[in-house]
Design an enzyme around this catalytic site. Structure first.
Site, short mmCIF file in Angstrom:
data_model
loop_
_atom_site.label_atom_id
_atom_site.label_comp_id
_atom_site.label_asym_id
_atom_site.label_seq_id
_atom_site.Cartn_x
_atom_site.Cartn_y
_atom_site.Cartn_z
CB ALA A 64 -58.11 -36.87 69.56
CG ASP A 65 -55.69 -41.07 74.26
OD1 ASP A 65 -54.51 -41.11 73.86
OD2 ASP A 65 -56.23 -42.01 74.87
CB THR A 66 -59.01 -43.67 70.50
OG1 THR A 66 -59.35 -42.57 69.66
CG2 THR A 66 -60.04 -44.77 70.35
#
Length: 184
Positions: A64-66
């Protein structure tokens, strides 16, 4: 014994969310540069999540990446306290978007999705900004703040999924895993 869920992320928050559901999690931090690449924030989150997930071996892999999106500009993790201070000044009293993308690889499929929430910061004084920056909490977080920690006092409103702001749209990830028989 079923295989662990490989988490291609060094985020202790993502690991804690998955473990709270009962998953056995193995963290494998991918050696991926988190450069802005000139992509719009939403596309950047997708590209980084995919790159991280593809960089890790395993049957069941989650990455995941935010990215914090302030008027189309991506705010990543601040390089230092001064940049953290600048991020908080820019966010103060304004609405921004938080895009969290995830890559989920199962034995038969790959999912790549981005989820977005809107966040409104309350107006912050210089003293409040200094207090938060000195805590050091924001240095390892997109946009320079964490909604689940001390940063909770910076926020006035969230529209959308809180866990997207925290860094993982956990209800969607859980549903995908559950539907594929990968249960805690």
């Amino acid at each position: 014994m079923k295989p662990p869920l490989i988490l291609a992320s060094g985020s202790p928050r993502r690991k804690a969310l998955l473990e709270a559901l009962g998953y056995r999690v193995e963290v494998v931090v991918p050696g991926v540069e988190e450069e802005a690449e000139g992509l719009p924030p939403e596309a950047l989150a997708l590209a980084l999540a995919e790159r991280k997930g593809q960089g890790v071996a395993g049957e069941w892999v989650l990455a995941a990446d935010t990215v914090v999106d302030l008027g189309g500009k991506a705010l990543g993790k601040p390089r230092d306290p001064e940049e953290n201070r600048a991020f908080l000044r820019a966010l103060s009293g304004r609405v921004h978007r938080v895009h969290t993308a995830f890559y989920l690889r199962t034995p038969g499929e790959v999912f790549l999705e981005v989820h977005t929430a809107k966040v409104r910061f309350r107006p912050l004084s210089e003293e409040e900004i200094a207090w938060y920056v000195q805590s050091g909490e924001g240095l390892d977080k997109a946009g320079g703040y964490g909604a689940q920690g001390l940063g909770m006092v910076l926020l006035e409103e969230i529209q959308g999924d809180f866990y997207t702001v925290m860094g993982l749209p956990i209800a969607r990830v859980f549903a995908l895993l559950w539907e594929r028989g990968f249960r805690p």
